[in-house]
Design an enzyme around this catalytic site. Structure first.
Site, PDB file in Angstrom:
ATOM      1  CE  LYS A  59     -21.599  67.603  18.540  1.00  0.00           C
ATOM      2  NZ  LYS A  59     -22.666  67.200  19.417  1.00  0.00           N
ATOM      3  CD  GLN A  64     -24.413  64.171  20.549  1.00  0.00           C
ATOM      4  OE1 GLN A  64     -23.359  64.772  20.450  1.00  0.00           O
ATOM      5  NE2 GLN A  64     -25.532  64.596  19.979  1.00  0.00           N
ATOM      6  CG  ASP A 103     -23.218  71.241  23.850  1.00  0.00           C
ATOM      7  OD1 ASP A 103     -22.933  71.651  22.715  1.00  0.00           O
ATOM      8  OD2 ASP A 103     -23.514  70.052  24.102  1.00  0.00           O
TER       9      ASP A 103
END
Ligand code: NAP
Length: 283
Positions: free
Chosen positions: A53, A97, A120
């Site tokens: 990322k 995460q 997200d």
């Protein structure tokens, strides 16, 4: 056979070029898109994803920071960090995460992220808005499946689709995004009866089961389109999807490879959501 491939590599490269241009344009206006990634513990798979990322962000001119927390961090400490990032005007995207250690309530943590920075698309507010068809951050992997179908020129409207898997991060949102585009969708899971029959009738099959070799060519309708979301390892330790690629490509009209398919689009969509957030915050 290569004309049957839906290349995530090609689409991701095209989209990254556009993102780079957009970030340069924003920079000229004094806007610097920034993503903050929180990682708890040292799960090797999570570390690899997070590294990817940051690399993607750097490639496209997006600022990114890594916030590392120990495996035994308290939930309160994690929530305090999220609260700090929510208030920081220089931060446009916050990503925690997953998975988190067992002592932490994942739902509480995800929903502590301001929905305006939830790149997200996992907070209840964004999920709700997605189902209501309102402007929101769409989760990156489901959006990637749609992007690939559209890139390949696959007509979605009026088609029969089967989504195998119903997780909150992939199966359910893919079902919604396909339905919104006028497909008739059957969502299958581990308790589905006569699954073979359902797959055999599908024009579009999205496989997000997480089982290597789950989908084989003989299960498909002739000319079906296969979107393979699975990320597994084969006997040689190499990445592979849920579809048995060699048998599926014989029968399918189009198929995404693994690697080089959905996974790359997941990564690009995170960048797109971060840029979208930066634009929204500076309106
Ligand atoms: P998950 O939470 O484990 O969900 C798997 C789903 O498959 C569940 O709904 C489960 O049904 C269903 N299932 C399991 N066995 C089945 C069977 N024999 N027949 C029919 N359905 C079955 O997994 P996930 O998070 O959705 O991820 C799925 C796969 O996608 C994994 O390989 C993951 O690594 C990959 N993934 C890829 C990306 C990407 O960027 N490419 C992103 C996220 C995930 P129940 O609900 O009944 O248990």
């Amino acid at each position: 056979m290569t004309d049957k491939l839906i290349s995530g590599k090609e689409l991701a490269a095209l989209q990254k070029e556009n993102i780079k241009k957009e970030v340069s344009r924003l920079n000229r206006q004094g806007i610097y898109p920034k993503l903050s990634v929180i990682i708890v513990g040292d799960n090797p798979r999570s570390l690899t994803y997070v590294k990817g990322k940051h690399k993607d962000c750097a490639e496209c001119g997006i600022i990114s920071e890594n916030i590392e927390m120990p495996e035994n961090v308290s939930q309160d400490r994690l929530l305090a960090e999220i609260a700090r990032l929510n208030k920081d005007d220089s931060v446009h995207g916050i990503l925690v995460q997953l998975p988190l250690p067992a002592h932490i309530d994942e739902y509480a943590v995800i929903n502590a992220i301001g929905s305006d920075k939830d790149v997200d698309g996992f907070t209840a507010q964004n999920v709700g808005n997605m189902y209501l068809g309102q402007d929101c951050f769409i989760p990156c992997t489901p959006q990637g499946c749609i992007d690939l179908l559209e890139f390949a020129g696959v007509e979605i409207s009026g088609k029969d689709a089967v989504v195998i898997g119903r997780s909150n991060i992939v199966g359910r949102p893919v079902t919604q995004l396909l339905t919104e585009r006028n497909a008739t969708v059957t969502t299958c899971h581990s308790k589905t009866k006569n699954i073979a029959e359902k797959i055999k009738n599908a024009d579009i099959v999205v496989c997000c089961v997480g089982k290597r070799g789950y989908l084989t060519g003989d299960m498909l309708k002739d000319g079906a389109v296969v979107i393979d979301v699975g990320i597994n390892r084969n006997r040689d330790g190499k990445l592979c999807g849920d579809a048995d690629f060699n048998s599926c490509i014989e029968i399918a009209s189009k198929i995404t490879p693994v690697p080089g398919g959905v996974g790359l689009m997941t990564r690009v969509n995170l960048l797109k959501n971060t840029v979208k957030s930066a634009i929204r915050h500076n309106k």
